[in-house]
Write a protein that holds these residues in place. Structure first.
Motif, PDB file in Angstrom:
ATOM      1  N   THR A 135       0.838  -1.202   0.000  1.00 12.56           N
ATOM      2  CA  THR A 135       0.000   0.000   0.000  1.00 12.56           C
ATOM      3  C   THR A 135       0.871   1.250   0.000  1.00 12.56           C
ATOM      4  O   THR A 135       1.826   1.346   0.768  1.00 12.56           O
ATOM      5  CB  THR A 135      -0.913   0.028   1.238  1.00 12.56           C
ATOM      6  N   THR A 136       0.546   2.180  -0.886  1.00 16.91           N
ATOM      7  CA  THR A 136       1.217   3.482  -0.901  1.00 16.91           C
ATOM      8  C   THR A 136       0.304   4.499  -0.236  1.00 16.91           C
ATOM      9  O   THR A 136      -0.870   4.625  -0.603  1.00 16.91           O
ATOM     10  CB  THR A 136       1.531   3.940  -2.336  1.00 16.91           C
ATOM     11  N   LEU A 137       0.834   5.227   0.751  1.00 15.46           N
ATOM     12  CA  LEU A 137       0.070   6.270   1.431  1.00 15.46           C
ATOM     13  C   LEU A 137       0.730   7.629   1.195  1.00 15.46           C
ATOM     14  O   LEU A 137       1.965   7.744   1.225  1.00 15.46           O
ATOM     15  CB  LEU A 137      -0.014   6.005   2.930  1.00 15.46           C
ATOM     16  N   PHE A 138      -0.093   8.641   0.967  1.00 15.65           N
ATOM     17  CA  PHE A 138       0.383  10.017   0.864  1.00 15.65           C
ATOM     18  C   PHE A 138      -0.182  10.746   2.071  1.00 15.65           C
ATOM     19  O   PHE A 138      -1.359  11.065   2.118  1.00 15.65           O
ATOM     20  CB  PHE A 138      -0.105  10.639  -0.440  1.00 15.65           C
ATOM     21  N   GLY A 139       0.667  10.944   3.069  1.00 11.64           N
ATOM     22  CA  GLY A 139       0.160  11.363   4.365  1.00 11.64           C
ATOM     23  C   GLY A 139      -0.596  10.208   4.981  1.00 11.64           C
ATOM     24  O   GLY A 139      -0.061   9.114   5.150  1.00 11.64           O
ATOM     25  N   THR A 140      -1.870  10.418   5.277  1.00 10.74           N
ATOM     26  CA  THR A 140      -2.693   9.340   5.836  1.00 10.74           C
ATOM     27  C   THR A 140      -3.644   8.740   4.799  1.00 10.74           C
ATOM     28  O   THR A 140      -4.433   7.861   5.126  1.00 10.74           O
ATOM     29  CB  THR A 140      -3.519   9.879   7.019  1.00 10.74           C
ATOM     30  N   GLU A 141      -3.559   9.220   3.572  1.00 10.04           N
ATOM     31  CA  GLU A 141      -4.489   8.779   2.529  1.00 10.04           C
ATOM     32  C   GLU A 141      -3.888   7.646   1.701  1.00 10.04           C
ATOM     33  O   GLU A 141      -2.755   7.744   1.206  1.00 10.04           O
ATOM     34  CB  GLU A 141      -4.843   9.952   1.613  1.00 10.04           C
ATOM     35  N   ILE A 142      -4.640   6.571   1.557  1.00  6.23           N
ATOM     36  CA  ILE A 142      -4.214   5.472   0.691  1.00  6.23           C
ATOM     37  C   ILE A 142      -4.394   5.911  -0.767  1.00  6.23           C
ATOM     38  O   ILE A 142      -5.484   6.273  -1.191  1.00  6.23           O
ATOM     39  CB  ILE A 142      -5.038   4.202   0.963  1.00  6.23           C
ATOM     40  N   VAL A 143      -3.293   5.880  -1.526  1.00  9.38           N
ATOM     41  CA  VAL A 143      -3.356   6.338  -2.914  1.00  9.38           C
ATOM     42  C   VAL A 143      -3.088   5.219  -3.913  1.00  9.38           C
ATOM     43  O   VAL A 143      -3.293   5.398  -5.116  1.00  9.38           O
ATOM     44  CB  VAL A 143      -2.373   7.498  -3.143  1.00  9.38           C
ATOM     45  N   ASP A 144      -2.635   4.061  -3.418  1.00  8.28           N
ATOM     46  CA  ASP A 144      -2.406   2.943  -4.334  1.00  8.28           C
ATOM     47  C   ASP A 144      -2.331   1.657  -3.534  1.00  8.28           C
ATOM     48  O   ASP A 144      -1.741   1.631  -2.440  1.00  8.28           O
ATOM     49  CB  ASP A 144      -1.106   3.134  -5.126  1.00  8.28           C
ATOM     50  N   GLU A 145      -2.934   0.592  -4.059  1.00  7.22           N
ATOM     51  CA  GLU A 145      -2.880  -0.726  -3.442  1.00  7.22           C
ATOM     52  C   GLU A 145      -2.600  -1.762  -4.523  1.00  7.22           C
ATOM     53  O   GLU A 145      -3.269  -1.775  -5.566  1.00  7.22           O
ATOM     54  CB  GLU A 145      -4.197  -1.059  -2.727  1.00  7.22           C
ATOM     55  N   GLN A 146      -1.613  -2.632  -4.261  1.00 12.79           N
ATOM     56  CA  GLN A 146      -1.282  -3.695  -5.204  1.00 12.79           C
ATOM     57  C   GLN A 146      -0.964  -4.967  -4.432  1.00 12.79           C
ATOM     58  O   GLN A 146      -0.664  -4.928  -3.234  1.00 12.79           O
ATOM     59  CB  GLN A 146      -0.067  -3.305  -6.071  1.00 12.79           C
ATOM     60  N   THR A 147      -1.022  -6.064  -5.156  1.00 15.05           N
ATOM     61  CA  THR A 147      -0.723  -7.367  -4.559  1.00 15.05           C
ATOM     62  C   THR A 147       0.265  -8.106  -5.445  1.00 15.05           C
ATOM     63  O   THR A 147       0.102  -8.155  -6.675  1.00 15.05           O
ATOM     64  CB  THR A 147      -1.999  -8.204  -4.396  1.00 15.05           C
ATOM     65  N   VAL A 148       1.306  -8.659  -4.809  1.00 16.55           N
ATOM     66  CA  VAL A 148       2.240  -9.540  -5.511  1.00 16.55           C
ATOM     67  C   VAL A 148       2.388 -10.809  -4.672  1.00 16.55           C
ATOM     68  O   VAL A 148       1.883 -10.887  -3.551  1.00 16.55           O
ATOM     69  CB  VAL A 148       3.620  -8.873  -5.718  1.00 16.55           C
ATOM     70  N   THR A 149       3.094 -11.764  -5.200  1.00 19.88           N
ATOM     71  CA  THR A 149       3.436 -12.945  -4.412  1.00 19.88           C
ATOM     72  C   THR A 149       4.932 -12.906  -4.117  1.00 19.88           C
ATOM     73  O   THR A 149       5.673 -12.097  -4.690  1.00 19.88           O
ATOM     74  CB  THR A 149       3.094 -14.241  -5.164  1.00 19.88           C
ATOM     75  N   THR A 150       5.368 -13.762  -3.239  1.00 21.18           N
ATOM     76  CA  THR A 150       6.794 -13.777  -2.879  1.00 21.18           C
ATOM     77  C   THR A 150       7.675 -14.147  -4.066  1.00 21.18           C
ATOM     78  O   THR A 150       8.880 -13.883  -4.054  1.00 21.18           O
ATOM     79  CB  THR A 150       7.030 -14.780  -1.740  1.00 21.18           C
ATOM     80  N   THR A 151       7.084 -14.727  -5.103  1.00 22.23           N
ATOM     81  CA  THR A 151       7.868 -15.105  -6.291  1.00 22.23           C
ATOM     82  C   THR A 151       7.674 -14.137  -7.456  1.00 22.23           C
ATOM     83  O   THR A 151       8.266 -14.312  -8.516  1.00 22.23           O
ATOM     84  CB  THR A 151       7.482 -16.527  -6.755  1.00 22.23           C
ATOM     85  N   THR A 152       6.827 -13.132  -7.274  1.00 21.76           N
ATOM     86  CA  THR A 152       6.556 -12.194  -8.384  1.00 21.76           C
ATOM     87  C   THR A 152       6.744 -10.745  -7.944  1.00 21.76           C
ATOM     88  O   THR A 152       5.957  -9.863  -8.300  1.00 21.76           O
ATOM     89  CB  THR A 152       5.123 -12.382  -8.934  1.00 21.76           C
ATOM     90  N   ALA A 153       7.801 -10.469  -7.188  1.00 26.19           N
ATOM     91  CA  ALA A 153       8.054  -9.098  -6.720  1.00 26.19           C
ATOM     92  C   ALA A 153       8.234  -8.128  -7.880  1.00 26.19           C
ATOM     93  O   ALA A 153       7.921  -6.937  -7.778  1.00 26.19           O
ATOM     94  CB  ALA A 153       9.298  -9.075  -5.826  1.00 26.19           C
ATOM     95  N   GLY A 154       8.717  -8.637  -9.003  1.00 25.63           N
ATOM     96  CA  GLY A 154       8.930  -7.787 -10.170  1.00 25.63           C
ATOM     97  C   GLY A 154       7.646  -7.275 -10.792  1.00 25.63           C
ATOM     98  O   GLY A 154       7.683  -6.391 -11.673  1.00 25.63           O
ATOM     99  N   ASN A 155       6.519  -7.781 -10.353  1.00 25.61           N
ATOM    100  CA  ASN A 155       5.237  -7.330 -10.902  1.00 25.61           C
ATOM    101  C   ASN A 155       4.711  -6.059 -10.229  1.00 25.61           C
ATOM    102  O   ASN A 155       3.697  -5.505 -10.667  1.00 25.61           O
ATOM    103  CB  ASN A 155       4.179  -8.427 -10.753  1.00 25.61           C
ATOM    104  N   LEU A 156       5.394  -5.602  -9.175  1.00 29.26           N
ATOM    105  CA  LEU A 156       4.948  -4.374  -8.531  1.00 29.26           C
ATOM    106  C   LEU A 156       5.183  -3.192  -9.476  1.00 29.26           C
ATOM    107  O   LEU A 156       6.296  -2.989  -9.971  1.00 29.26           O
ATOM    108  CB  LEU A 156       5.697  -4.149  -7.215  1.00 29.26           C
TER     109      LEU A 156
END
Length: 454
Positions: A136-157
């Motif tokens: 999760t990316t937060l700008f201050g206290t606001e969530i501005v982006d959410e993504q999911t990867v697996t431990t084997t696909t970190a390059g997909n972020l």
């Protein structure tokens, strides 16, 4: 693009050179509704240079704050009238970053500035499947982006609107993600702001962007930026052929502008919610409104919808004095209505070439539209394409007659005749001289009534 006014037929660059004078015989993407705002707001975020904004823009993403931030009051006022604001952002500096050895990625803020230090990255594994990692990316206290990867696909972020992401782990990141057991948050650091000077950017921006009105709204009344704007507008209109107009606050530090391309605002406004707009911020409102007014529109007695009072209110004598000085005046009318007293510019000394009618913005919008359309039509459809003989010149004349007849039918000009257009060969074999005689339509502004009682 070459253009501008001409005194003798000695221009070197190909282009259209258009003079506008008072005399018996005198498209590309439209700039209507586009205002260039030279801002002094120190935001600590956003791309350096011009940012194109609309009422539905994501201001937090682009400028690092909301449109209701007091720092953006001039922008908010411009957007009340303009369709598009070209916001000159002076933000510069160092981008915040995050390169923690526990993470398989490096994060860098999208823009330089101290606001980048407000960005944090949160990681949490799915409690039901520890191979799934939520980022999760937060700008201050606001969530501005959410993504999911697996431990084997970190390059997909993926990078998002606030941070760019680079995979740094040589093994693809699995070992580092496997080692994360609990939720963790990481802060970007190192972001600094070093604002560029507006004066260093404005010349290129004013010459290369597409807009109809430019304003220094928001700057203090005694800032020298207003004088610089006046000089730039004069140069671009008279030497470069760009029929832009400028809006500045009136002040004692800048006198005798006396130019049809510059409007000066004399006073401010009090809004329905109690907000008081200084003359500099009220200039932003007029600039946005003026940019959207076409050649058939006058802003004289235009009602400011969300205002309840001019601030300060000017009495009759002061209003007349301001109008005589070529200033835009906001006037309070009965019923807490606020209107623009008269849609004029700063031209106050009249000559044969620049008569009193040139002090009316509606008239100047008409003349500017004709000059711009004539230049653009020539450069798009005739320059280098049509022979400079009688047949070619007749084609261009027919085009201008048809265009001007359309303006006549739309009540933008009046009493037009095909004989008001002359297209002749110039001195050089590749030059053409055009004389257009037009009579712009002004708006009704004064009513003199005699009531006879029998």
């Amino acid at each position: 693009m070459a253009g501008g006014t001409w005194k003798t037929q000695k221009k070197r660059r190909p282009g259209a050179y258009v003079n506008v004078k008072s005399t018996a015989k005198a498209t590309s993407e439209s700039s209507l509704g586009r205002t260039l705002l030279l801002s002094n707001a120190q935001l600590g975020w956003g791309a350096k240079g011009v940012i194109e904004l609309h009422n539905d823009s994501n201001f937090k993403e682009l400028l690092g704050t909301t449109i209701d931030d007091p720092k953006l009051i001039a922008l908010k006022q411009v957007l009340k009238g303009a369709e598009t604001v070209l916001f000159l952002n002076t933000n510069d500096g160092v981008r915040a970053s995050l390169n923690d050895p526990a993470l398989p990625w490096k994060f860098v803020a999208r823009y330089p500035g101290t606001k980048g230090n407000d960005i944090s990255i949160s990681l949490e594994k799915d409690p039901n499947n520890t191979t799934i990692v939520n980022i999760t990316t937060l700008f201050g206290t606001e969530i501005v982006d959410e993504q999911t990867v697996t431990t084997t696909t970190a390059g997909n972020l993926l990078s998002n609107d606030y941070v760019s992401v680079t995979l740094t782990a040589e093994d693809g990141g699995q070992a580092k993600l496997d080692a994360i057991n609990a939720a963790a948050s990481y802060q970007l650091t190192g972001g600094t702001t070093s604002s560029a000077a507006t004066e260093d950017l404005m010349s290129d921006v004013m010459e290369t962007e597409n807009y109809s009105v430019v304003t220094t709204a928001g700057y203090p009344e005694d800032s020298n930026i207003h004088s610089l704007l006046v000089s730039a507008v004069k140069r671009l209109r008279d030497s470069e052929g760009m029929k832009i107009r400028g809006v500045i606050p009136a002040s004692s530090s800048i006198n005798n502008v006396n130019y049809e391309g510059i409007s000066m605002v004399a006073n401010g406004l009090t809004l329905n919610d109690g907000t008081t707009l200084s003359v500099t911020d009220a200039s932003a409102y007029f600039a946005g409104l003026s940019s959207s007014a076409d050649a058939a529109t006058s802003l004289t007695y235009y009602e400011v919808e969300d205002a309840i009072s001019a601030n300060p209110k000017l009495n009759n004598d002061k209003t007349i004095k301001a109008l005589d000085a070529g200033q835009i005046v906001f006037t309070t009318r009965p019923g807490q209505r606020v209107v623009i007293e008269q849609d004029i510019n700063s031209l106050t000394k009249f000559t044969q070439d620049k008569p009193k009618s040139f002090s009316k913005n509606r008239v100047m919008r008409t003349l500017d539209e004709i000059a711009t359309d004539t230049e653009e039509t020539f450069e798009k459809s005739y320059l280098g394409k049509v022979g400079n003989n009688a047949a070619g010149r007749d084609l261009f004349k027919a085009n201008r007659v048809s265009y001007l007849q359309g303006l006549n039918n739309s009540n933008i000009i009046q009493d037009f005749s095909a004989t008001d257009v002359a297209v002749e060969a110039g001195i050089d074999s590749d030059s053409v001289v055009v004389d257009l005689a037009v009579k712009p339509v002004d708006s009704m502004e004064k009513l003199y009534v005699t009531i006879n009682v029998g």
